[in-house]
Design a protein around this motif. Structure first.
Motif, PDB file in Angstrom:
ATOM      1  N   PHE A  65       0.834  -1.201   0.000  1.00  0.00           N
ATOM      2  CA  PHE A  65       0.000   0.000   0.000  1.00  0.00           C
ATOM      3  C   PHE A  65       0.872   1.256   0.000  1.00  0.00           C
ATOM      4  CE2 PHE A  65      -2.890   3.238   1.531  1.00  0.00           C
ATOM      5  CZ  PHE A  65      -4.012   2.976   0.758  1.00  0.00           C
ATOM      6  N   GLY A  66       1.951   1.250   0.749  1.00  0.00           N
ATOM      7  CA  GLY A  66       2.868   2.385   0.762  1.00  0.00           C
ATOM      8  C   GLY A  66       3.438   2.662  -0.614  1.00  0.00           C
ATOM      9  N   LEU A  67       3.802   1.613  -1.342  1.00  0.00           N
ATOM     10  CA  LEU A  67       4.302   1.790  -2.707  1.00  0.00           C
ATOM     11  C   LEU A  67       3.203   2.325  -3.624  1.00  0.00           C
ATOM     12  CD1 LEU A  67       6.548  -1.353  -3.150  1.00  0.00           C
ATOM     13  CD2 LEU A  67       7.278   1.033  -3.119  1.00  0.00           C
ATOM     14  N   ALA A  68       1.981   1.868  -3.427  1.00  0.00           N
ATOM     15  CA  ALA A  68       0.865   2.349  -4.238  1.00  0.00           C
ATOM     16  C   ALA A  68       0.618   3.836  -3.993  1.00  0.00           C
ATOM     17  CB  ALA A  68      -0.400   1.544  -3.945  1.00  0.00           C
ATOM     18  N   VAL A  69       0.692   4.261  -2.738  1.00  0.00           N
ATOM     19  CA  VAL A  69       0.517   5.681  -2.413  1.00  0.00           C
ATOM     20  C   VAL A  69       1.596   6.504  -3.111  1.00  0.00           C
ATOM     21  CG1 VAL A  69       0.643   7.384  -0.540  1.00  0.00           C
ATOM     22  CG2 VAL A  69      -0.676   5.287  -0.233  1.00  0.00           C
ATOM     23  N   GLU A  70       2.836   6.042  -3.065  1.00  0.00           N
ATOM     24  CA  GLU A  70       3.928   6.743  -3.742  1.00  0.00           C
ATOM     25  C   GLU A  70       3.694   6.804  -5.248  1.00  0.00           C
ATOM     26  OE1 GLU A  70       7.701   4.929  -3.023  1.00  0.00           O
ATOM     27  OE2 GLU A  70       7.804   5.673  -0.974  1.00  0.00           O
ATOM     28  N   HIS A  71       3.295   5.682  -5.826  1.00  0.00           N
ATOM     29  CA  HIS A  71       3.152   5.582  -7.277  1.00  0.00           C
ATOM     30  C   HIS A  71       1.964   6.385  -7.810  1.00  0.00           C
ATOM     31  CE1 HIS A  71       3.567   3.721 -11.232  1.00  0.00           C
ATOM     32  NE2 HIS A  71       2.263   3.531 -11.212  1.00  0.00           N
ATOM     33  N   PHE A  72       0.805   6.242  -7.182  1.00  0.00           N
ATOM     34  CA  PHE A  72      -0.414   6.857  -7.705  1.00  0.00           C
ATOM     35  C   PHE A  72      -0.694   8.244  -7.132  1.00  0.00           C
ATOM     36  CE2 PHE A  72      -1.329   2.306  -8.323  1.00  0.00           C
ATOM     37  CZ  PHE A  72      -1.631   2.321  -9.681  1.00  0.00           C
ATOM     38  N   GLY A  73      -0.165   8.537  -5.961  1.00  0.00           N
ATOM     39  CA  GLY A  73      -0.427   9.832  -5.341  1.00  0.00           C
ATOM     40  C   GLY A  73      -1.920  10.060  -5.163  1.00  0.00           C
ATOM     41  N   ALA A  74      -2.386  11.231  -5.559  1.00  0.00           N
ATOM     42  CA  ALA A  74      -3.799  11.591  -5.404  1.00  0.00           C
ATOM     43  C   ALA A  74      -4.714  10.757  -6.293  1.00  0.00           C
ATOM     44  CB  ALA A  74      -3.990  13.074  -5.692  1.00  0.00           C
ATOM     45  N   LEU A  76      -4.759   7.533  -6.459  1.00  0.00           N
ATOM     46  CA  LEU A  76      -4.826   6.183  -5.904  1.00  0.00           C
ATOM     47  C   LEU A  76      -6.232   5.609  -6.077  1.00  0.00           C
ATOM     48  CD1 LEU A  76      -3.144   4.123  -4.179  1.00  0.00           C
ATOM     49  CD2 LEU A  76      -4.198   5.179  -2.180  1.00  0.00           C
ATOM     50  N   PRO A  77      -6.364   4.445  -6.733  1.00  0.00           N
ATOM     51  CA  PRO A  77      -7.692   3.851  -6.926  1.00  0.00           C
ATOM     52  C   PRO A  77      -8.340   3.453  -5.597  1.00  0.00           C
ATOM     53  CG  PRO A  77      -6.016   2.717  -8.238  1.00  0.00           C
ATOM     54  CD  PRO A  77      -5.299   3.643  -7.323  1.00  0.00           C
ATOM     55  N   GLU A  78      -9.655   3.349  -5.601  1.00  0.00           N
ATOM     56  CA  GLU A  78     -10.370   2.910  -4.394  1.00  0.00           C
ATOM     57  C   GLU A  78     -10.088   1.452  -4.072  1.00  0.00           C
ATOM     58  OE1 GLU A  78     -14.548   3.576  -3.877  1.00  0.00           O
ATOM     59  OE2 GLU A  78     -14.397   5.563  -4.803  1.00  0.00           O
ATOM     60  N   ARG A  79      -9.973   0.620  -5.120  1.00  0.00           N
ATOM     61  CA  ARG A  79      -9.758  -0.820  -4.942  1.00  0.00           C
ATOM     62  C   ARG A  79      -8.678  -1.284  -5.909  1.00  0.00           C
ATOM     63  NH1 ARG A  79     -15.343  -0.172  -4.962  1.00  0.00           N
ATOM     64  NH2 ARG A  79     -16.299  -0.748  -2.974  1.00  0.00           N
ATOM     65  N   PHE A  80      -7.782  -2.108  -5.402  1.00  0.00           N
ATOM     66  CA  PHE A  80      -6.747  -2.689  -6.252  1.00  0.00           C
ATOM     67  C   PHE A  80      -6.155  -3.893  -5.540  1.00  0.00           C
ATOM     68  CE2 PHE A  80      -5.201   0.942  -3.915  1.00  0.00           C
ATOM     69  CZ  PHE A  80      -4.042   0.484  -3.299  1.00  0.00           C
ATOM     70  N   ASP A  81      -5.336  -4.651  -6.254  1.00  0.00           N
ATOM     71  CA  ASP A  81      -4.732  -5.831  -5.646  1.00  0.00           C
ATOM     72  C   ASP A  81      -3.223  -5.820  -5.867  1.00  0.00           C
ATOM     73  OD1 ASP A  81      -4.204  -7.007  -8.238  1.00  0.00           O
ATOM     74  OD2 ASP A  81      -6.266  -7.685  -8.264  1.00  0.00           O
ATOM     75  N   VAL A  82      -2.542  -6.620  -5.090  1.00  0.00           N
ATOM     76  CA  VAL A  82      -1.090  -6.664  -5.146  1.00  0.00           C
ATOM     77  C   VAL A  82      -0.622  -7.133  -6.517  1.00  0.00           C
ATOM     78  CG1 VAL A  82       0.965  -7.790  -4.187  1.00  0.00           C
ATOM     79  CG2 VAL A  82      -0.790  -6.883  -2.662  1.00  0.00           C
ATOM     80  N   SER A  83      -1.309  -8.066  -7.137  1.00  0.00           N
ATOM     81  CA  SER A  83      -0.860  -8.545  -8.450  1.00  0.00           C
ATOM     82  C   SER A  83      -0.881  -7.427  -9.489  1.00  0.00           C
ATOM     83  CB  SER A  83      -1.691  -9.745  -8.917  1.00  0.00           C
ATOM     84  OG  SER A  83      -3.038  -9.386  -9.079  1.00  0.00           O
ATOM     85  N   LEU A  85      -0.435  -4.231  -8.795  1.00  0.00           N
ATOM     86  CA  LEU A  85       0.683  -3.356  -8.435  1.00  0.00           C
ATOM     87  C   LEU A  85       1.990  -3.935  -8.950  1.00  0.00           C
ATOM     88  CD1 LEU A  85      -0.230  -2.415  -4.751  1.00  0.00           C
ATOM     89  CD2 LEU A  85      -0.603  -1.056  -6.826  1.00  0.00           C
ATOM     90  N   ARG A  86       2.131  -5.250  -8.876  1.00  0.00           N
ATOM     91  CA  ARG A  86       3.354  -5.904  -9.373  1.00  0.00           C
ATOM     92  C   ARG A  86       3.554  -5.646 -10.858  1.00  0.00           C
ATOM     93  NH1 ARG A  86       3.442 -11.636  -8.754  1.00  0.00           N
ATOM     94  NH2 ARG A  86       5.652 -11.412  -9.158  1.00  0.00           N
ATOM     95  N   ARG A  87       2.474  -5.507 -11.596  1.00  0.00           N
ATOM     96  CA  ARG A  87       2.571  -5.236 -13.039  1.00  0.00           C
ATOM     97  C   ARG A  87       2.797  -3.760 -13.352  1.00  0.00           C
ATOM     98  NH1 ARG A  87      -1.691  -8.819 -12.776  1.00  0.00           N
ATOM     99  NH2 ARG A  87      -3.234  -7.181 -13.092  1.00  0.00           N
ATOM    100  N   HIS A  88       2.319  -2.856 -12.514  1.00  0.00           N
ATOM    101  CA  HIS A  88       2.344  -1.428 -12.822  1.00  0.00           C
ATOM    102  C   HIS A  88       3.481  -0.638 -12.188  1.00  0.00           C
ATOM    103  CE1 HIS A  88      -1.843  -2.337 -13.950  1.00  0.00           C
ATOM    104  NE2 HIS A  88      -1.601  -1.434 -14.871  1.00  0.00           N
ATOM    105  N   ILE A  89       4.081  -1.154 -11.134  1.00  0.00           N
ATOM    106  CA  ILE A  89       5.126  -0.415 -10.423  1.00  0.00           C
ATOM    107  C   ILE A  89       6.470  -1.086 -10.685  1.00  0.00           C
ATOM    108  CG2 ILE A  89       5.978   0.324  -8.169  1.00  0.00           C
ATOM    109  CD1 ILE A  89       3.071   0.426  -7.221  1.00  0.00           C
TER     110      ILE A  89
END
Length: 104
Positions: A65-74, A76-83, A85-89
């Motif tokens: 979640f911390g990486l998602a906050v860094e990556h997407f900033g404001a 950030l989607p309401e719902r997402f999964d780790v898999s 994030l592994r593809r997008h970050i």
């Protein structure tokens, strides 16, 4: 539960729920005077891939979640999964493992 400040955004892990394929985590993110709620799913497969099942899934979710906050900033989607994030970050696996091993 656990709170963390990052990039002028404070996020908090609010809850953990088991699902048929892993876990569902609820987080809240505060930016300024605004608080938004988000859901992150972590599958058993991703948990096993990232830490060989050796570290509590809560720590894996918190790092992701911390990486998602860094990556997407404001944005950030309401719902997402780790898999996803592994593809997008870029370098997600290594970066999340580094966060998992660091103190909270």
């Amino acid at each position: 539960m656990t709170e963390h400040d990052l990039d002028h955004s404070a996020f908090q892990l609010d809850g953990e729920h088991e699902t048929a394929t892993g876990w569902l985590y609820t987080f809240s993110v505060e930016r300024g005077n605004e608080r938004k709620h988000h859901e992150l799913t972590l599958s058993w497969v991703d948990h096993e891939h990232l830490v060989n099942g050796a570290i509590a899934p809560e720590r894996v979710a918190f790092a992701a979640f911390g990486l998602a906050v860094e990556h997407f900033g404001a944005s950030l989607p309401e719902r997402f999964d780790v898999s996803s994030l592994r593809r997008h970050i870029e370098s997600f696996d290594e970066r999340s493992r580094s966060r998992i091993n660091a103190p909270l």
